[in-house]
Design a protein around this motif. Structure first.
Motif, short mmCIF file in Angstrom:
data_model
loop_
_atom_site.label_atom_id
_atom_site.label_comp_id
_atom_site.label_asym_id
_atom_site.label_seq_id
_atom_site.Cartn_x
_atom_site.Cartn_y
_atom_site.Cartn_z
N ASP A 46 2.31 1.74 -3.48
CA ASP A 46 1.26 2.23 -4.38
C ASP A 46 0.96 3.70 -4.13
OD1 ASP A 46 1.08 -0.27 -5.51
OD2 ASP A 46 -0.71 -0.88 -4.39
N GLN A 47 0.92 4.10 -2.86
CA GLN A 47 0.67 5.50 -2.54
C GLN A 47 1.79 6.39 -3.06
OE1 GLN A 47 -0.20 6.17 1.67
NE2 GLN A 47 -1.25 4.18 1.77
N ALA A 48 3.04 5.93 -2.90
CA ALA A 48 4.19 6.72 -3.37
C ALA A 48 4.17 6.85 -4.89
CB ALA A 48 5.49 6.09 -2.90
N ASP A 100 0.83 -1.21 0.00
CA ASP A 100 0.00 0.00 0.00
C ASP A 100 0.86 1.26 0.00
OD1 ASP A 100 -2.29 -1.50 -0.02
OD2 ASP A 100 -2.70 -1.30 2.13
N LEU A 101 1.94 1.24 0.77
CA LEU A 101 2.84 2.41 0.82
C LEU A 101 3.50 2.64 -0.54
CD1 LEU A 101 4.50 1.82 4.31
CD2 LEU A 101 2.98 3.72 3.69
N ASP A 131 6.02 14.41 -3.27
CA ASP A 131 5.05 14.04 -2.24
C ASP A 131 5.17 12.57 -1.85
OD1 ASP A 131 4.10 16.62 -2.37
OD2 ASP A 131 2.45 16.12 -3.73
N GLY A 132 5.74 11.76 -2.73
CA GLY A 132 5.85 10.34 -2.45
C GLY A 132 7.12 9.94 -1.72
N SER A 149 1.28 9.32 -5.96
CA SER A 149 1.18 10.60 -5.26
C SER A 149 0.96 11.75 -6.24
CB SER A 149 2.46 10.86 -4.44
OG SER A 149 3.59 10.87 -5.28
N THR A 151 6.42 8.79 1.96
CA THR A 151 5.74 7.48 1.94
C THR A 151 6.71 6.37 1.57
OG1 THR A 151 3.75 8.66 1.22
CG2 THR A 151 3.71 6.27 1.07
#
Length: 515
Positions: A451-453, A448-449, A461-462, A456, A465
């Motif tokens: 994917d978020q990075a 999940d981290l 911003d990533g 972003s 994360t």
């Protein structure tokens, strides 16, 4: 007759006396040789979509102008052939080209020059194809080799490209600096005469390939700038030969330094040498399907038992730096010094950790690719594990294809060598491959981290994360970081403008001859 002869001799002598100072003045005032010579191993190919080595990337950076380039100081992507690269959702990207782009033959650089080149990379299954299918995941890229078209590539007009990805990727603009994304002229896209084009490729960059043979590649200045500015890339695979030639003044830039000269670079070249960190890292992957290596404590023990400095300064000949993070130093921003506490050599702590985990019974086999050249350092690491942990360590080498199959079949029963490189300058680009590596490691929180990075709003911003994901991976150590390679450059007193970055190496277009 005698007087005539004597008069002629006097006149000749006078002419010599007059001409000699003139010749000397001409020699003093004659412009210095404007050519810059660079020593490097010969490239495997000059077709940009198939580039697979440092020399090829270096030359591509001078012969072509891609959509973006990289700032040597920050590693961030800077628009080059692209006027703008925008996206509302990080999944559908619109690239607007600068007006007036031309190839060296005068033909225009259009959106089709890029779209056609990218389709060719996929259709011909060149080295860069995986960047479209596995990293960017351009819609329909995986079928292009069969269908000859890419669903996610659209060309609304001559200056506009629209690219649709399968999922959001905020780092997509940074990925566009890879040679795989360079444009090709319409003539070669129609002819598909890749053999001829690879011998004398035509790009849209500041330099053009004038000659290309087994001994050297000559690049001449194209477009605006000094027309006599020439760069000669000499085929010199032997690092010792490069170094000696640069030291003697017979070569302007050496791109490799032999292990035996590492300690004398400063004395030999003063301030004319630099270490260039690469974007790649070497790890020991641990098979999660093997119960003996499913414990993070066991993996931590193995990591602390390895003396990375002894290996990098020994069998690796100062050509690599010990890992202190999961992210190679060439990723700026992203790399953080000293993040991997388990990378510190501590045999006593390693033995205690292994005892706490219940020990390791039976042989421990280290697996590696027969043709990789890793055998010498794998042997050194095996000796360290035997000494620190009293393990029965054995070596097993297989051809690359057989090793991949053995990993896929889960037939590998011990740690294996894993090489990985970031495909664009971002920490998540270095970490994501570790989740896809054949270790069998799965962690939904880390996934999940990542994917978020990747998705972003902006690459910067990533970063936080991605660092959280790195912290979790350093705790679990599914892949034990060992070291990251680096390059050395040394250069003569006459050359100026030596500029490098981790993703393109030496910037040939910045080199000049000093006054």
């Amino acid at each position: 007759m005698k007087n005539t002869t004597r008069t002629a001799a006097l006149i000749t002598a006078a002419v010599v006396v007059l001409v000699a100072p003139v010749a000397a003045v001409q020699a003093w005032t004659r412009p210095r040789d404007p050519r810059v010579s660079v020593g490097a191993p010969p490239p495997a190919t000059l077709i940009p979509g198939d580039v697979r080595d440092a020399t090829g990337r270096m030359i591509a950076g001078a012969v072509w102008t891609g959509l973006v380039t990289y700032d040597p100081r920050t590693g961030t992507a800077v628009n080059a052939a692209a006027e703008s690269i925008t996206s509302a959702d990080r999944r559908v990207w619109t690239v607007r080209l600068r007006a007036g782009g031309r190839f060296h033959d005068g033909s225009p650089v259009t959106a089709k020059s890029f779209a056609g080149a990218w389709t060719a990379v996929l259709r011909e299954r060149w080295q860069g194809a995986r960047l479209f299918t596995e990293v960017a995941r351009v819609k329909g890229a995986g079928r292009a080799a069969r269908t000859g078209r890419v669903d996610g590539l659209e060309v609304p007009d001559d200056r506009t490209l629209r690219i649709t990805l399968d999922r959001p990727l905020s780092g997509f603009p940074s990925l566009l600096g890879d040679p795989a994304f360079l444009p090709l002229p319409d003539a070669v896209l129609r002819s598909r005469d890749w053999r001829s084009y690879g011998r004398l490729p035509m790009g849209n960059g500041p330099y053009r390939v004038r000659t290309h043979d087994r001994r050297e590649i000559t690049l001449a200045r194209a477009g605006a700038g000094p027309k006599d500015r020439t760069i000669v890339v000499k085929a010199m695979p032997d690092a010792a030969r490069q170094y000696a030639a640069a030291r003697a003044g017979d070569l302007d830039v050496a791109t490799e330094v032999p292990p035996g000269r590492h300690g004398s670079m400063d004395a030999d070249f003063r301030a004319r040498h630099v270490v260039v960190p690469r974007r790649a890292m070497t790890y020991l992957g641990c098979p999660q399907w093997e119960k003996r290596f499913s414990s993070a404590t066991v993996r931590q023990a193995l990591s602390m038992a390895i003396d990375r400095s002894a290996v990098t300064e020994g069998v690796l000949g100062h050509q690599a730096s010990p890992a202190d993070s999961l992210i190679p130093p060439g990723i700026v921003p992203g790399h953080r010094q000293g993040q991997c506490r388990m990378c510190l050599h501590d045999p006593a702590a390693a033995a205690a950790a292994l005892a706490d985990a219940g020990g390791l019974s039976g042989p421990v086999t280290l697996w590696y690719d027969t043709g990789s050249g890793d055998g010498s350092w794998v042997t050194a690491v095996a000796e360290q594990l035997r000494a620190a942990l009293r393990l029965d360590v054995r070596l097993k080498s297989l051809p690359a294809s057989d090793l991949r199959q053995a990993l896929a079949d889960k037939a590998v029963d011990g740690p294996f060598v894993l090489h990985s490189a970031a495909d664009y300058p971002s920490p998540v680009a270095a970490l994501a491959p570790l989740l896809n590596a054949p270790t069998g490691y799965r962690d939904s929180d880390v996934r999940d981290l990542i994917d978020q990075a990747e998705g972003s709003a902006a690459p910067e911003d990533g970063v936080i994360t991605a660092r959280l994901a790195e912290n979790s991976l350093l705790r679990d150590l599914p892949a034990i970081p060992l070291w990251s390679g680096h390059d050395h450059l040394v250069w003569s007193e006459r050359v100026r403008g030596v500029t490098t970055d981790a993703f393109g190496g030496l910037r040939l277009d910045r080199l000049t001859v000093g006054e």
